[in-house]
Scaffold this active site. Structure first.
Site, PDB file in Angstrom:
ATOM      1  N   ASN A 147      28.988  18.525  10.804  1.00  0.00           N
ATOM      2  CA  ASN A 147      27.816  18.493   9.929  1.00  0.00           C
ATOM      3  C   ASN A 147      28.103  19.459   8.792  1.00  0.00           C
ATOM      4  O   ASN A 147      28.038  20.676   8.978  1.00  0.00           O
ATOM      5  CB  ASN A 147      26.564  18.913  10.710  1.00  0.00           C
ATOM      6  CG  ASN A 147      25.359  19.072   9.797  1.00  0.00           C
ATOM      7  OD1 ASN A 147      25.398  18.724   8.621  1.00  0.00           O
ATOM      8  ND2 ASN A 147      24.272  19.611  10.341  1.00  0.00           N
TER       9      ASN A 147
ATOM     10  N   LYS B 136      26.444  20.025   6.225  1.00  0.00           N
ATOM     11  CA  LYS B 136      25.232  20.582   5.602  1.00  0.00           C
ATOM     12  C   LYS B 136      25.344  20.475   4.077  1.00  0.00           C
ATOM     13  O   LYS B 136      25.993  19.545   3.579  1.00  0.00           O
ATOM     14  CB  LYS B 136      24.980  22.007   6.100  1.00  0.00           C
ATOM     15  CG  LYS B 136      25.007  22.056   7.645  1.00  0.00           C
ATOM     16  CD  LYS B 136      24.437  23.291   8.232  1.00  0.00           C
ATOM     17  CE  LYS B 136      24.515  23.212   9.760  1.00  0.00           C
ATOM     18  NZ  LYS B 136      23.930  24.343  10.436  1.00  0.00           N
TER      19      LYS B 136
ATOM     20  N   HIS C  96      17.430  17.288  12.736  1.00  0.00           N
ATOM     21  CA  HIS C  96      18.157  18.563  12.783  1.00  0.00           C
ATOM     22  C   HIS C  96      17.152  19.707  12.681  1.00  0.00           C
ATOM     23  O   HIS C  96      16.150  19.598  11.964  1.00  0.00           O
ATOM     24  CB  HIS C  96      19.182  18.623  11.649  1.00  0.00           C
ATOM     25  CG  HIS C  96      20.121  19.781  11.803  1.00  0.00           C
ATOM     26  ND1 HIS C  96      19.769  21.062  11.431  1.00  0.00           N
ATOM     27  CD2 HIS C  96      21.367  19.863  12.327  1.00  0.00           C
ATOM     28  CE1 HIS C  96      20.787  21.885  11.713  1.00  0.00           C
ATOM     29  NE2 HIS C  96      21.762  21.176  12.252  1.00  0.00           N
TER      30      HIS C  96
ATOM     31  N   GLU D 188      17.127  22.335  11.066  1.00  0.00           N
ATOM     32  CA  GLU D 188      16.843  22.779   9.691  1.00  0.00           C
ATOM     33  C   GLU D 188      15.824  21.860   9.029  1.00  0.00           C
ATOM     34  O   GLU D 188      14.998  22.305   8.230  1.00  0.00           O
ATOM     35  CB  GLU D 188      18.155  22.873   8.895  1.00  0.00           C
ATOM     36  CG  GLU D 188      18.972  24.077   9.363  1.00  0.00           C
ATOM     37  CD  GLU D 188      20.476  23.932   9.228  1.00  0.00           C
ATOM     38  OE1 GLU D 188      20.945  23.077   8.460  1.00  0.00           O
ATOM     39  OE2 GLU D 188      21.192  24.695   9.911  1.00  0.00           O
TER      40      GLU D 188
ATOM     41  N   GLU E 222      21.015  21.494  20.243  1.00  0.00           N
ATOM     42  CA  GLU E 222      21.400  22.590  19.353  1.00  0.00           C
ATOM     43  C   GLU E 222      20.337  23.687  19.437  1.00  0.00           C
ATOM     44  O   GLU E 222      19.314  23.621  18.737  1.00  0.00           O
ATOM     45  CB  GLU E 222      21.489  22.098  17.908  1.00  0.00           C
ATOM     46  CG  GLU E 222      22.532  21.033  17.684  1.00  0.00           C
ATOM     47  CD  GLU E 222      23.001  21.019  16.236  1.00  0.00           C
ATOM     48  OE1 GLU E 222      24.190  21.229  16.020  1.00  0.00           O
ATOM     49  OE2 GLU E 222      22.175  20.823  15.335  1.00  0.00           O
TER      50      GLU E 222
ATOM     51  N   GLY F 260      24.657  28.808  13.310  1.00  0.00           N
ATOM     52  CA  GLY F 260      25.073  29.643  12.191  1.00  0.00           C
ATOM     53  C   GLY F 260      24.965  31.129  12.459  1.00  0.00           C
ATOM     54  O   GLY F 260      25.048  31.941  11.549  1.00  0.00           O
TER      55      GLY F 260
ATOM     56  N   SER G 143      27.342  27.258  16.679  1.00  0.00           N
ATOM     57  CA  SER G 143      28.457  28.216  16.675  1.00  0.00           C
ATOM     58  C   SER G 143      29.623  27.791  17.567  1.00  0.00           C
ATOM     59  O   SER G 143      30.249  28.631  18.213  1.00  0.00           O
ATOM     60  CB  SER G 143      27.958  29.617  17.041  1.00  0.00           C
ATOM     61  OG  SER G 143      27.041  30.077  16.069  1.00  0.00           O
TER      62      SER G 143
HETATM   63  P1  13P Z   1      27.099  26.003  13.254  1.00  0.00           P
HETATM   64  O1  13P Z   1      28.263  25.347  13.980  1.00  0.00           O
HETATM   65  O2  13P Z   1      27.472  26.505  11.896  1.00  0.00           O
HETATM   66  O3  13P Z   1      26.412  27.009  14.113  1.00  0.00           O
HETATM   67  O4  13P Z   1      26.029  24.825  12.968  1.00  0.00           O
HETATM   68  C1  13P Z   1      25.630  24.008  14.014  1.00  0.00           C
HETATM   69  C2  13P Z   1      24.816  22.904  13.464  1.00  0.00           C
HETATM   70  O5  13P Z   1      23.707  23.088  13.004  1.00  0.00           O
HETATM   71  C3  13P Z   1      25.395  21.550  13.469  1.00  0.00           C
HETATM   72  O6  13P Z   1      24.443  20.595  13.182  1.00  0.00           O
END
Ligand code: 13P
Length: 246
Positions: free
Chosen positions: A9, A11, A95, A97, A167, A173, A205
């Protein structure tokens, strides 16, 4: 046997130039990266570029969001049919976010899932608890609520043909990964509500040095990778971890 999937992903990162370079490096190293399925979920403006570059390779591509509506006066939104036309296989749905920063509700996420599935895409349904919810002992309740909204609207079979990603918000992150045991516990809990064939990815992570241990868990079927998917060597190492585990 559920085939493993490792999805990046990206982002809101990248440019045409950086994405060309990243794809080039990933494609160059793919031969040694084991047999797991591989996908990248990229910002909308780069879907065409990615489609052209990845056509005929073993890397699938997808979007990071999708509208719940089929068409109409929804300025700024992108429909599932539009994504399907671009050759997307996957669309992330719900997601954390999107849920946290853009207020997406369980009902809206379920509608997005239905729209994606209905257009022939494979939704990757993201679920997971915040740190406050985990500390309050509410992890199972939150994950159940998020899954049940989609199960009630679309049914177990539709979810089995799709992908679920657990997640934990506190692990995204932050560099703080769920331990393999913590991931396995939630995956096993989620699996009880789902058809046995449903693939459940872990995200939060995941890095080259922790991927294989997480992927070795019985109910972890691969990963959804944020930061580490933006570095070709790390993403390839995680793919190798998925290929070697289990
Ligand atoms: P990270 O691997 O940067 O923690 O992000 C995970 C994520 O949100 C994947 O959708």
């Amino acid at each position: 046997m559920r085939r493993r999937l490792v999805a990046g992903n990206w982002k809101m990162h990248g440019s045409r130039a950086s994405i060309q370079a990243l794809l080039g490096s990933i494609l160059a190293g793919l031969g040694d990266a084991g047999g797991a399925e591989c996908a990248v979920c990229v910002p909308y403006p780069y879907l065409q570029l990615v489609a052209e570059r990845l056509k005929g390779t073993r890397i699938a591509w997808g979007a990071q969001n999708v509208s719940e509506h089929a068409q109409g006066a929804y300025t700024g939104e992108v429909s599932a049919a539009m994504l399907a036309e671009l050759g997307c296989k996957y669309a992330l749905v719900g997601h954390s976010e999107r849920r946290q920063l853009y207020g997406e509700t369980d009902a809206q996420v379920a509608a997005k899932f239905a729209a994606a599935h209905g257009a022939g895409l494979t939704p990757i349904l993201c679920v997971g608890e915040t740190l406050a919810e985990r500390d309050a002992g509410r992890t199972d309740e939150v994950v159940a609520r998020q899954l049940d909204a989609v199960l009630a609207k679309c049914g177990k079979e539709a979810v089995a043909k799709s992908v679920v990603a657990y997640e934990p918000v506190w692990a995204i992150g932050t560099g703080r990964t769920a331990s393999p045991g913590q991931a396995q516990a939630v995956h096993a809990f989620a699996r009880k509500r789902l058809a046995p064939a449903t693939r459940i990815l872990y995200g939060g992570s995941v890095k080259p040095d922790n991927a294989a241990a997480i992927f070795a868990m019985a109910d972890v079927d691969g990963g959804l990778i944020g930061g580490a998917s933006l570095a070709a060597e790390d993403f390839l190492a995680i793919l190798r971890g998925a290929g070697s585990a289990g």
